[in-house]
Write an enzyme that holds these catalytic residues in place. Structure first.
Site, PDB file in Angstrom:
ATOM      1  CG  PHE C  39      -1.800  -1.211   1.335  1.00 28.70           C
ATOM      2  CD1 PHE C  39      -3.077  -1.194   0.785  1.00 28.70           C
ATOM      3  CD2 PHE C  39      -1.376  -2.374   1.965  1.00 28.70           C
ATOM      4  CE1 PHE C  39      -3.914  -2.310   0.868  1.00 28.70           C
ATOM      5  CE2 PHE C  39      -2.194  -3.497   2.052  1.00 28.70           C
ATOM      6  CZ  PHE C  39      -3.470  -3.459   1.498  1.00 28.70           C
ATOM      7  CB  VAL C  77       1.151   0.103   5.331  1.00 28.93           C
ATOM      8  CG1 VAL C  77       0.677   1.527   5.127  1.00 28.93           C
ATOM      9  CG2 VAL C  77      -0.041  -0.857   5.427  1.00 28.93           C
ATOM     10  CB  CYS C  78       4.864   2.977   1.919  1.00 32.83           C
ATOM     11  SG  CYS C  78       6.217   4.180   1.964  1.00 32.83           S
ATOM     12  CB  ILE C  79       6.956   3.220   7.417  1.00 25.89           C
ATOM     13  CG1 ILE C  79       6.869   3.888   8.782  1.00 25.89           C
ATOM     14  CG2 ILE C  79       8.337   3.401   6.813  1.00 25.89           C
ATOM     15  CD1 ILE C  79       7.666   3.171   9.864  1.00 25.89           C
ATOM     16  CB  ALA C  82       1.697   4.942   6.723  1.00 24.35           C
TER      17      ALA C  82
END
Lengths: 124, 95, 130
Positions: C39, C77-79, C82
């Protein structure tokens, strides 16, 4: 393994101009990370994305960094294969002297070949 | 051979870009708003893609376009979508 | 075949999340494996723990979580994407002095390197954009 028709591991297509959205920045981030993992990366500036190469970009009115400083770092990451859509240069009246980095203009046929010649294509 | 996936209507930069990057044997699948391009009146939007143009059944159906699409467009369901990705070496999405 | 999915659009704003989830289920039904869903960009909103759509609409966040749990699919999820958008797990919430987390398992915050790894390791990477 070297293959004449294989131009690299990753082709990142950048289709958005700077500042208006985060597409360009997040696309470039993916390219930098791949290069940091020692992958061979090609960038293709397509459509409005060609404006990312324009010299003289600044920060935004709220201090938004923009993407020009990131482009200036590409060489450090060994990302030196830069392509720009011929038609986009024409559409926006750009020529090589206005660009902050040298990018090779490509037509439709060459673009299709580039897409086929990379193991992975990420389109931003 | 690549599969190009387009989710935008014909009159958009995404559609123009997908068509200019399409290789001579590549296939083009219309999904989401892309299926608007399946209307017979939009036929001229996809020159030279005869026999390589697909549209997603469920997205046509949801928009009332099923049965109104142009001849020559191959309609596939989501399983057919997966099958296309199996047959093509790689996919590129245009949005 | 080994598949990966890249999702770049927020749920309920665009059809992309529905399309991606349908495609994920269909590829698993055909006997393929899904090595990961990544994501990125506004796709990180698919991990919003507090999403509360009306009951007569598909619950996309729960849909992804159920798929992840049933098939052991990593939901990455790309930190960086995010954190900017207010999506923090407990660890990041603590680190940034925030109360409450907005991301929970089976979603995991991870680096962008995972996307490159997934894309190059799998036979197919399918992108769903807005």
């Amino acid at each position: 393994m070297h293959d004449e028709t294989h131009h690299g591991d990753l082709l990142v297509i950048l289709r958005h101009a700077p500042h208006g959205s985060s597409w360009l920045r997040e696309g470039l981030d993916a390219a930098l990370v791949a290069a940091a993992f020692e992958r061979r990366v090609t960038l293709l500036f397509l459509g409005e994305g060609a404006l990312a190469l324009l010299e003289g970009q600044g920060v935004g009115p709220m201090g938004q960094k923009g993407t020009a400083p990131t482009l200036a770092m590409l060489e450090m990451y060994d990302i030196d294969r830069l392509l720009v859509e011929e038609r986009a240069l024409r559409d926006y009246g750009l020529d090589a002297s206005m660009l902050l980095l040298p990018a090779r203009p490509v037509g439709a046929t060459e673009m299709a070949e580039e897409l086929a010649a990379h193991s992975l294509v990420l389109n931003f | 051979m690549l599969l190009h996936i387009l989710n935008r209507a014909p009159d958009t930069p995404a559609c123009r870009q997908a068509l200019s990057a399409l290789g001579p044997a590549d296939r083009l699948l219309l999904i989401e708003d892309g299926v608007i391009g399946a209307l017979p009146a939009q036929r001229a939007a996809f020159p030279g893609v005869e026999g390589r143009l697909y549209a997603l059944h469920e997205d046509l159906e949801a928009r009332g376009l099923l049965g109104r699409h142009a001849d020559g467009i191959q309609v596939v369901d989501v399983e057919g979508f997966v099958a296309l990705t199996e047959a093509c070496e790689r996919t590129v999405s245009w949005y | 075949m080994r598949y990966a999915i890249l999702l770049l659009a927020a749920p309920y704003s665009h059809q992309a999340s529905h399309s991606a989830l349908r495609f994920a289920r269909a590829l698993l039904a055909r006997g393929h494996t899904l090595e990961g869903v990544f994501f990125y960009h506004e796709g990180v909103h698919n991990a919003a723990r507090l999403a509360a759509p009306p009951q007569d609409e598909p619950h996309l966040v729960d849909g992804w979580a159920a798929l992840g749990e049933a098939h052991g699919v990593p939901l990455q999820v790309c930190i960086a994407a995010a954190l900017r958008r207010g999506l923090l797990d407990e660890r990041e919430a603590r680190r940034h002095g925030k109360q409450g987390a907005s991301v929970e398992a089976p979603f995991e915050l991870t680096g962008l390197g995972q996307l490159v790894d997934l894309g190059l390791r799998c036979d197919r990477l399918i992108t769903f954009g807005p």
